[in-house]
Design a protein around this motif. Structure first.
Motif, short mmCIF file in Angstrom:
data_model
loop_
_atom_site.label_atom_id
_atom_site.label_comp_id
_atom_site.label_asym_id
_atom_site.label_seq_id
_atom_site.Cartn_x
_atom_site.Cartn_y
_atom_site.Cartn_z
N VAL A 92 40.27 31.76 6.79
CA VAL A 92 40.45 30.31 6.64
C VAL A 92 41.21 29.69 7.80
O VAL A 92 41.13 28.48 8.02
N GLY A 93 41.98 30.49 8.52
CA GLY A 93 42.83 29.93 9.58
C GLY A 93 43.08 30.98 10.64
O GLY A 93 42.40 32.02 10.69
N LYS A 94 44.11 30.73 11.46
CA LYS A 94 44.34 31.57 12.63
C LYS A 94 44.48 33.06 12.30
O LYS A 94 43.78 33.90 12.86
N SER A 95 45.36 33.39 11.38
CA SER A 95 45.64 34.82 11.15
C SER A 95 44.48 35.54 10.49
O SER A 95 44.16 36.68 10.83
N THR A 96 43.86 34.89 9.51
CA THR A 96 42.77 35.56 8.80
C THR A 96 41.50 35.64 9.66
O THR A 96 40.73 36.58 9.54
N LYS A 97 41.33 34.67 10.56
CA LYS A 97 40.18 34.75 11.48
C LYS A 97 40.44 35.82 12.56
O LYS A 97 39.55 36.55 12.96
N GLU A 98 41.71 35.89 13.00
CA GLU A 98 42.08 36.92 13.97
C GLU A 98 41.87 38.31 13.37
O GLU A 98 41.32 39.21 14.01
N MET A 99 42.27 38.47 12.10
CA MET A 99 42.05 39.76 11.42
C MET A 99 40.56 40.07 11.32
O MET A 99 40.14 41.22 11.44
N GLN A 100 39.78 39.02 11.09
CA GLN A 100 38.32 39.23 10.96
C GLN A 100 37.77 39.84 12.25
O GLN A 100 36.87 40.67 12.22
N GLN A 101 38.37 39.43 13.39
CA GLN A 101 37.91 39.96 14.68
C GLN A 101 38.48 41.35 14.95
O GLN A 101 37.78 42.25 15.39
N LEU A 102 39.79 41.51 14.66
CA LEU A 102 40.48 42.73 15.10
C LEU A 102 40.32 43.91 14.14
O LEU A 102 40.34 45.06 14.58
N CYS A 103 40.23 43.62 12.85
CA CYS A 103 40.29 44.70 11.86
C CYS A 103 38.93 45.36 11.68
O CYS A 103 38.14 44.97 10.82
N GLN A 104 38.67 46.34 12.49
CA GLN A 104 37.41 47.08 12.41
C GLN A 104 37.74 48.51 11.98
O GLN A 104 38.87 48.97 12.13
N VAL A 105 36.74 49.20 11.44
CA VAL A 105 36.93 50.59 11.02
C VAL A 105 37.41 51.40 12.24
O VAL A 105 36.87 51.26 13.34
N GLY A 106 38.46 52.20 12.02
CA GLY A 106 39.01 53.01 13.12
C GLY A 106 40.21 52.36 13.77
O GLY A 106 40.96 53.03 14.48
N THR A 107 40.43 51.05 13.53
CA THR A 107 41.64 50.41 14.04
C THR A 107 42.73 50.48 12.95
O THR A 107 42.48 51.02 11.87
N THR A 108 43.91 49.94 13.25
CA THR A 108 45.01 50.01 12.27
C THR A 108 45.59 48.63 12.00
O THR A 108 45.48 47.73 12.85
N LEU A 109 46.21 48.50 10.83
CA LEU A 109 47.02 47.31 10.54
C LEU A 109 48.45 47.68 10.93
O LEU A 109 48.94 48.74 10.54
N TYR A 110 49.13 46.79 11.65
CA TYR A 110 50.47 47.12 12.15
C TYR A 110 51.48 47.29 11.01
O TYR A 110 52.26 48.24 10.98
N GLY A 111 51.47 46.36 10.07
CA GLY A 111 52.48 46.42 9.00
C GLY A 111 51.92 46.04 7.66
O GLY A 111 51.02 45.20 7.55
N LEU A 112 52.46 46.69 6.63
CA LEU A 112 52.01 46.43 5.26
C LEU A 112 53.24 46.65 4.38
O LEU A 112 53.74 47.77 4.30
N VAL A 113 53.77 45.59 3.78
CA VAL A 113 54.95 45.72 2.93
C VAL A 113 54.57 45.43 1.48
O VAL A 113 53.86 44.47 1.21
N GLY A 114 55.07 46.23 0.58
CA GLY A 114 54.78 45.98 -0.83
C GLY A 114 54.95 47.24 -1.63
O GLY A 114 55.54 48.20 -1.14
N PRO A 115 54.40 47.34 -2.81
CA PRO A 115 53.76 46.23 -3.51
C PRO A 115 54.79 45.21 -3.97
O PRO A 115 55.89 45.57 -4.38
N MET A 116 54.41 43.93 -3.89
CA MET A 116 55.32 42.84 -4.23
C MET A 116 54.82 42.09 -5.45
O MET A 116 53.62 42.11 -5.76
N GLY A 117 55.72 41.38 -6.09
CA GLY A 117 55.36 40.57 -7.25
C GLY A 117 55.48 41.37 -8.54
O GLY A 117 55.56 42.60 -8.53
N VAL A 118 55.49 40.64 -9.63
CA VAL A 118 55.63 41.25 -10.95
C VAL A 118 54.25 41.72 -11.41
O VAL A 118 53.31 40.92 -11.44
#
Ligand SMILES: Cc1cc2nc3c(=O)[nH]c(=O)nc-3n(C[C@H](O)[C@H](O)[C@H](O)COP(=O)(O)OP(=O)(O)OC[C@H]3O[C@@H](n4cnc5c(N)ncnc54)[C@H](O)[C@@H]3O)c2cc1C
Ligand code: FES
Length: 311
Positions: A74-100
């Motif tokens: 929908v915006g800058k970050s999610t469109k950037e992820m759409q381009q960068l996040c391909q099979v074989g690449t990595t996500l830099y950070g993932l924090v959680g699980p969050m919320g009740v």
């Protein structure tokens, strides 16, 4: 809570594109898969300079050690992820699980409603209710047939599935609120309705169940920054109380939510979001003319807190 980065990031094992805008990512993260509960979310940084964005854990597989995210560009970050996040690449950070985690036990008959992208986050709850012995009615809404995804996954865990499309190209012609009306006509003993989707849709669901006094839970998506209850960005009004969606939610009583306030707060940073997207798009055009070894961290990326500063 499981921390940010193991050093090498978290591998993307699979990706599926459901439409031009919506894609799923299966992430290798055994600890997160072990800890995740339906209703919880993670905060993701796709690269070292990336914005922190909240995404619901749309599925988890403890045996294979994976979590699945479904993202709408929908915006800058999610469109950037759409381009960068391909099979074989990595996500830099993932924090959680969050919320009740969503309470799933003790219900005899429930309706799980997902509208558009909301179909993904409602899935673990539908499956969880089924595992806890409830009769589960799934209601999925899409604009049109070609946007439908995960219908088979829902068929496997729902006792009944009502598909709704705005244009009538699949299932019943109408909105998810029409699906709820149908479910209420068929069943007089519904314990709870859970609805996830755009705020306007969740509001319509809550108004549909209100005259029938059926408990209705909605999952709120205010702007989040830290996700730990400290910045105040995700403040929501629930009846006469102020709550923070990241630590008190994201699930709340739909009959008490002040949806007008939520929608107004979601639009508050529209100008900054638009200019962040424009800056990023411009950089992408420059990148295309640059040598292929130019890295993402050389791009002029905005400070994430410039975009989302809450309060
Ligand atoms: C608990 C929770 C769970 C979510 N789960 C999902 C999901 O599973 N899949 C998905 O695609 N999206 C999900 N979202 C929304 C997602 O976080 C935003 O779409 C994303 O942050 C937009 O960033 P952007 O830079 O691409 O777009 P921007 O142009 O920055 O923003 C587009 C719109 O997204 C919203 N938004 C922007 N920044 C944030 C932020 N930091 N936190 C929350 N909303 C923001 C605003 O309404 C904004 O108008 C969830 C949000 C919350 C709060
Ligand atoms: S994101 Fe909830 S208080 Fe900061």
């Amino acid at each position: 809570m499981i921390g940010v980065n193991s050093g090498a990031g978290f591998g993307i094992l699979a990706r599926e594109d459901f439409s031009e805008l919506t894609y799923s990512l299966v992430i290798d993260h055994p600890l997160m898969a072990k800890a995740a509960q339906p209703g919880q979310f993670v905060i993701v940084m796709s690269h070292e300079c990336g914005e922190r964005i909240p995404l619901t854990i749309a599925d988890f597989d403890r045996a294979n050690g994976t979590v699945t995210l479904v993202v709408q560009a929908v915006g800058k970050s999610t469109k950037e992820m759409q381009q960068l996040c391909q099979v074989g690449t990595t996500l830099y950070g993932l924090v959680g699980p969050m919320g009740v985690p969503s309470p799933l036990a003790g219900k005899k008959k429930v309706v799980c409603v997902g509208g558009g992208l909301g179909v993904a986050p409602i899935f673990p709850q539908a499956r969880g209710f089924k595992e806890n012995g409830a009769y589960v009615i799934g209601i999925l809404g899409f604009r049109t047939e070609k946007l439908i995804f995960w219908a088979e996954k829902f068929k496997a865990c729902c006792d009944e599935l009502i598909l709704c499309t705005d244009d009538g190209s699949a299932g019943i012609k109408g909105f998810v609120s029409d699906g709820i009306k149908l479910a209420i006509e068929r069943h007089h003993d519904i314990d709870e309705v859970v609805a996830i989707g755009p705020p306007i849709m969740m509001k319509a669901c809550a108004e549909t169940t209100r005259p029938h006094a059926i408990k209705t839970v909605v999952s709120l998506n205010p702007i989040m920054v830290d996700g730990t209850g400290m910045c105040g960005g995700c403040r929501v009004k629930i009846g006469d109380q102020v709550k923070f969606a990241c630590v008190d939610g994201p699930d709340f009583d739909g009959h008490k939510v002040d949806f007008s306030d939520l929608m107004m707060r979601l639009r508050r940073h529209a100008e900054e979001e638009k200019s962040a997207l424009e800056r990023w798009s411009k950089n992408c055009r420059i990148m295309k003319q640059s040598p292929p070894d130019l890295q993402v961290d050389e791009m002029e990326l905005p400070d994430p807190f410039d975009e989302t500063g809450g309060g």
